[in-house]
Design a protein around this motif. Structure first.
Motif, PDB file in Angstrom:
ATOM      1  N   PRO A 138     -29.321   2.759 -49.207  1.00 10.68           N
ATOM      2  CA  PRO A 138     -29.658   3.731 -48.163  1.00 10.68           C
ATOM      3  C   PRO A 138     -28.770   3.675 -46.933  1.00 10.68           C
ATOM      4  O   PRO A 138     -28.702   4.644 -46.175  1.00 10.68           O
ATOM      5  CB  PRO A 138     -31.108   3.376 -47.806  1.00 10.68           C
ATOM      6  N   ARG A 139     -28.065   2.543 -46.743  1.00  9.60           N
ATOM      7  CA  ARG A 139     -27.295   2.397 -45.505  1.00  9.60           C
ATOM      8  C   ARG A 139     -25.795   2.292 -45.724  1.00  9.60           C
ATOM      9  O   ARG A 139     -25.060   1.983 -44.777  1.00  9.60           O
ATOM     10  CB  ARG A 139     -27.785   1.155 -44.741  1.00  9.60           C
ATOM     11  N   ALA A 140     -25.292   2.547 -46.933  1.00 10.07           N
ATOM     12  CA  ALA A 140     -23.857   2.324 -47.128  1.00 10.07           C
ATOM     13  C   ALA A 140     -23.284   3.089 -48.308  1.00 10.07           C
ATOM     14  O   ALA A 140     -23.949   3.305 -49.323  1.00 10.07           O
ATOM     15  CB  ALA A 140     -23.576   0.837 -47.332  1.00 10.07           C
ATOM     16  N   THR A 141     -22.022   3.474 -48.157  1.00 12.37           N
ATOM     17  CA  THR A 141     -21.179   3.877 -49.279  1.00 12.37           C
ATOM     18  C   THR A 141     -20.668   2.600 -49.940  1.00 12.37           C
ATOM     19  O   THR A 141     -20.471   1.578 -49.274  1.00 12.37           O
ATOM     20  CB  THR A 141     -20.002   4.733 -48.773  1.00 12.37           C
ATOM     21  N   GLU A 142     -20.462   2.643 -51.252  1.00 12.21           N
ATOM     22  CA  GLU A 142     -20.007   1.462 -51.995  1.00 12.21           C
ATOM     23  C   GLU A 142     -18.718   1.784 -52.744  1.00 12.21           C
ATOM     24  O   GLU A 142     -18.567   2.882 -53.290  1.00 12.21           O
ATOM     25  CB  GLU A 142     -21.083   1.033 -53.001  1.00 12.21           C
ATOM     26  N   MET A 143     -17.797   0.826 -52.762  1.00 13.31           N
ATOM     27  CA  MET A 143     -16.613   0.934 -53.608  1.00 13.31           C
ATOM     28  C   MET A 143     -16.479  -0.360 -54.402  1.00 13.31           C
ATOM     29  O   MET A 143     -16.598  -1.447 -53.832  1.00 13.31           O
ATOM     30  CB  MET A 143     -15.349   1.177 -52.786  1.00 13.31           C
ATOM     31  N   ILE A 144     -16.279  -0.239 -55.713  1.00 17.51           N
ATOM     32  CA  ILE A 144     -16.132  -1.431 -56.543  1.00 17.51           C
ATOM     33  C   ILE A 144     -14.712  -1.550 -57.075  1.00 17.51           C
ATOM     34  O   ILE A 144     -14.020  -0.557 -57.278  1.00 17.51           O
ATOM     35  CB  ILE A 144     -17.136  -1.435 -57.727  1.00 17.51           C
ATOM     36  N   PHE A 145     -14.301  -2.801 -57.285  1.00 17.52           N
ATOM     37  CA  PHE A 145     -13.010  -3.131 -57.880  1.00 17.52           C
ATOM     38  C   PHE A 145     -13.291  -3.976 -59.110  1.00 17.52           C
ATOM     39  O   PHE A 145     -13.984  -5.007 -59.023  1.00 17.52           O
ATOM     40  CB  PHE A 145     -12.147  -3.914 -56.887  1.00 17.52           C
ATOM     41  N   VAL A 146     -12.781  -3.567 -60.266  1.00 22.78           N
ATOM     42  CA  VAL A 146     -13.066  -4.262 -61.519  1.00 22.78           C
ATOM     43  C   VAL A 146     -12.204  -5.520 -61.635  1.00 22.78           C
ATOM     44  O   VAL A 146     -10.975  -5.441 -61.725  1.00 22.78           O
ATOM     45  CB  VAL A 146     -12.824  -3.344 -62.736  1.00 22.78           C
ATOM     46  N   LEU A 147     -12.874  -6.677 -61.632  1.00 23.83           N
ATOM     47  CA  LEU A 147     -12.190  -7.959 -61.795  1.00 23.83           C
ATOM     48  C   LEU A 147     -11.883  -8.239 -63.252  1.00 23.83           C
ATOM     49  O   LEU A 147     -10.784  -8.667 -63.605  1.00 23.83           O
ATOM     50  CB  LEU A 147     -13.057  -9.100 -61.243  1.00 23.83           C
ATOM     51  N   GLU A 148     -12.887  -8.045 -64.100  1.00 23.01           N
ATOM     52  CA  GLU A 148     -12.766  -8.337 -65.528  1.00 23.01           C
ATOM     53  C   GLU A 148     -13.555  -7.326 -66.332  1.00 23.01           C
ATOM     54  O   GLU A 148     -14.574  -6.812 -65.876  1.00 23.01           O
ATOM     55  CB  GLU A 148     -13.290  -9.748 -65.846  1.00 23.01           C
ATOM     56  N   GLY A 149     -13.069  -7.032 -67.536  1.00 25.98           N
ATOM     57  CA  GLY A 149     -13.799  -6.172 -68.448  1.00 25.98           C
ATOM     58  C   GLY A 149     -13.662  -4.695 -68.130  1.00 25.98           C
ATOM     59  O   GLY A 149     -12.774  -4.270 -67.378  1.00 25.98           O
ATOM     60  N   GLU A 150     -14.568  -3.909 -68.701  1.00 24.92           N
ATOM     61  CA  GLU A 150     -14.585  -2.464 -68.522  1.00 24.92           C
ATOM     62  C   GLU A 150     -16.034  -2.014 -68.341  1.00 24.92           C
ATOM     63  O   GLU A 150     -16.962  -2.652 -68.837  1.00 24.92           O
ATOM     64  CB  GLU A 150     -13.967  -1.766 -69.742  1.00 24.92           C
ATOM     65  N   LEU A 151     -16.222  -0.918 -67.623  1.00 27.89           N
ATOM     66  CA  LEU A 151     -17.564  -0.442 -67.323  1.00 27.89           C
ATOM     67  C   LEU A 151     -17.653   1.073 -67.445  1.00 27.89           C
ATOM     68  O   LEU A 151     -16.668   1.788 -67.233  1.00 27.89           O
ATOM     69  CB  LEU A 151     -17.970  -0.828 -65.895  1.00 27.89           C
ATOM     70  N   ASP A 152     -18.849   1.553 -67.769  1.00 29.18           N
ATOM     71  CA  ASP A 152     -19.168   2.959 -67.645  1.00 29.18           C
ATOM     72  C   ASP A 152     -20.007   3.102 -66.385  1.00 29.18           C
ATOM     73  O   ASP A 152     -21.070   2.471 -66.259  1.00 29.18           O
ATOM     74  CB  ASP A 152     -19.946   3.453 -68.866  1.00 29.18           C
ATOM     75  N   VAL A 153     -19.528   3.905 -65.426  1.00 26.48           N
ATOM     76  CA  VAL A 153     -20.194   4.015 -64.137  1.00 26.48           C
ATOM     77  C   VAL A 153     -20.455   5.477 -63.810  1.00 26.48           C
ATOM     78  O   VAL A 153     -19.844   6.378 -64.390  1.00 26.48           O
ATOM     79  CB  VAL A 153     -19.342   3.386 -63.009  1.00 26.48           C
ATOM     80  N   GLY A 154     -21.352   5.703 -62.863  1.00 25.67           N
ATOM     81  CA  GLY A 154     -21.593   7.075 -62.460  1.00 25.67           C
ATOM     82  C   GLY A 154     -22.560   7.175 -61.311  1.00 25.67           C
ATOM     83  O   GLY A 154     -23.268   6.219 -60.981  1.00 25.67           O
ATOM     84  N   PHE A 155     -22.556   8.344 -60.674  1.00 23.05           N
ATOM     85  CA  PHE A 155     -23.558   8.656 -59.657  1.00 23.05           C
ATOM     86  C   PHE A 155     -24.026  10.089 -59.849  1.00 23.05           C
ATOM     87  O   PHE A 155     -23.375  10.893 -60.536  1.00 23.05           O
ATOM     88  CB  PHE A 155     -23.016   8.429 -58.236  1.00 23.05           C
ATOM     89  N   ILE A 156     -25.176  10.402 -59.247  1.00 17.96           N
ATOM     90  CA  ILE A 156     -25.791  11.716 -59.421  1.00 17.96           C
ATOM     91  C   ILE A 156     -25.920  12.366 -58.049  1.00 17.96           C
ATOM     92  O   ILE A 156     -26.461  11.765 -57.113  1.00 17.96           O
ATOM     93  CB  ILE A 156     -27.178  11.584 -60.075  1.00 17.96           C
ATOM     94  N   THR A 157     -25.420  13.579 -57.918  1.00 16.45           N
ATOM     95  CA  THR A 157     -25.495  14.284 -56.644  1.00 16.45           C
ATOM     96  C   THR A 157     -26.902  14.813 -56.421  1.00 16.45           C
ATOM     97  O   THR A 157     -27.740  14.827 -57.332  1.00 16.45           O
ATOM     98  CB  THR A 157     -24.508  15.456 -56.592  1.00 16.45           C
ATOM     99  N   THR A 158     -27.163  15.293 -55.197  1.00 20.43           N
ATOM    100  CA  THR A 158     -28.473  15.871 -54.903  1.00 20.43           C
ATOM    101  C   THR A 158     -28.689  17.210 -55.603  1.00 20.43           C
ATOM    102  O   THR A 158     -29.792  17.749 -55.580  1.00 20.43           O
ATOM    103  CB  THR A 158     -28.656  16.053 -53.384  1.00 20.43           C
ATOM    104  N   SER A 159     -27.630  17.725 -56.247  1.00 19.69           N
ATOM    105  CA  SER A 159     -27.759  18.928 -57.079  1.00 19.69           C
ATOM    106  C   SER A 159     -27.944  18.561 -58.545  1.00 19.69           C
ATOM    107  O   SER A 159     -27.822  19.410 -59.436  1.00 19.69           O
ATOM    108  CB  SER A 159     -26.520  19.817 -56.923  1.00 19.69           C
ATOM    109  N   ASN A 160     -28.201  17.249 -58.794  1.00 25.45           N
ATOM    110  CA  ASN A 160     -28.418  16.736 -60.148  1.00 25.45           C
ATOM    111  C   ASN A 160     -27.193  16.873 -61.040  1.00 25.45           C
ATOM    112  O   ASN A 160     -27.302  17.104 -62.248  1.00 25.45           O
ATOM    113  CB  ASN A 160     -29.632  17.405 -60.803  1.00 25.45           C
ATOM    114  N   VAL A 161     -26.006  16.738 -60.449  1.00 24.34           N
ATOM    115  CA  VAL A 161     -24.759  16.724 -61.210  1.00 24.34           C
ATOM    116  C   VAL A 161     -24.339  15.266 -61.408  1.00 24.34           C
ATOM    117  O   VAL A 161     -24.249  14.501 -60.444  1.00 24.34           O
ATOM    118  CB  VAL A 161     -23.643  17.489 -60.477  1.00 24.34           C
ATOM    119  N   LEU A 162     -24.104  14.875 -62.654  1.00 18.73           N
ATOM    120  CA  LEU A 162     -23.676  13.522 -62.971  1.00 18.73           C
ATOM    121  C   LEU A 162     -22.157  13.423 -62.920  1.00 18.73           C
ATOM    122  O   LEU A 162     -21.451  14.172 -63.597  1.00 18.73           O
ATOM    123  CB  LEU A 162     -24.166  13.113 -64.360  1.00 18.73           C
TER     124      LEU A 162
END
Length: 220
Positions: free
Chosen positions: A113-137
């Motif tokens: 609720p209080r921050a934007t987040e940015m991640i950096f991949v150290l190891e491996g692979e990931l499937d990531v995502g976010f959903i907008t307030t218009s319900n767009v993935l």
């Protein structure tokens, strides 16, 4: 109005817009060089009171140096390097975290609720995502060395669909971004959300709701 007067008005509007944008972007600006958090004080004022005496230790931590244990329900663990671990972050508006994932592990849908987040991949692979307030993935498969940003307040997730462990380092524009896990917030709160609310919301029966609650209940 003179040309100079119009210029003054325009500049005032621009400065106000910038100020409002900064106010919404993250924690409030600091008013002194440092304000090392006094974590022993039970009183807080939108942050922590400042310690009178501090040292370099207050600005350093090994909190995220090692991988965390992922042998839990979700197969992931978040280790924070926020103001609670680094008292010198108080009023600085930044923090970090390390997230470790077992093969198949997930950091389930949640918000900060209080921050934007940015991640950096150290190891491996990931499937990531976010959903907008218009319900767009918005989703992407990210690999070692890649970064991905999750806008402040939006529901987001990360999942390791690979056969080997994965890890990321996350950065936040808040000293204590807060985390609300959607599932545990709704099904494991105390006191609990009424079954009638959840059955109506998810269009399922009481038995299904109670089953989910039992699985997410804190271990005793």
């Amino acid at each position: 109005m003179s040309a100079f007067g119009k210029f003054v008005v325009i500049m005032a509007v621009v400065m106000l817009a910038i100020s409002l944008d900064k106010a919404c972007a993250g924690d409030p600006d600091m008013l002194q060089d440092v304000c090392v958090a006094d974590l022993t004080n039970s009183l807080t004022v939108n942050g922590y009171f400042c310690k009178k005496n501090f040292s370099e230790i207050d600005f350093s931590s090994m909190a995220i140096a090692k991988a965390g244990a992922t042998n839990n329900t979700f197969g992931s663990i978040v280790t924070g390097a926020n103001v609670m671990k680094v008292p010198g972050l108080n009023t600085l508006g930044v923090s970090m975290a390390r997230i470790d994932y077992a093969p198949g592990g997930i950091n389930p849908p949640h918000t900060h609720p209080r921050a934007t987040e940015m991640i950096f991949v150290l190891e491996g692979e990931l499937d990531v995502g976010f959903i907008t307030t218009s319900n767009v993935l918005i989703t992407k498969h990210i690999v070692k060395g890649e970064v991905f940003a999750f806008p402040r307040g939006l529901v987001h997730f990360q999942q390791n669909n690979g056969d080997v462990p994965a890890a990321v380092v996350a950065g936040f524009n808040s000293q204590l971004p807060g985390t609300q896990s959607i599932a545990t917030t709704l099904f494991a709160s105390s006191p609990s959300v009424p079954d009638s609310v959840l059955t109506k919301t998810f269009q399922v029966g009481t038995k299904q709701i109670q089953k989910i609650k039992s699985r997410l209940a804190p271990k005793k």
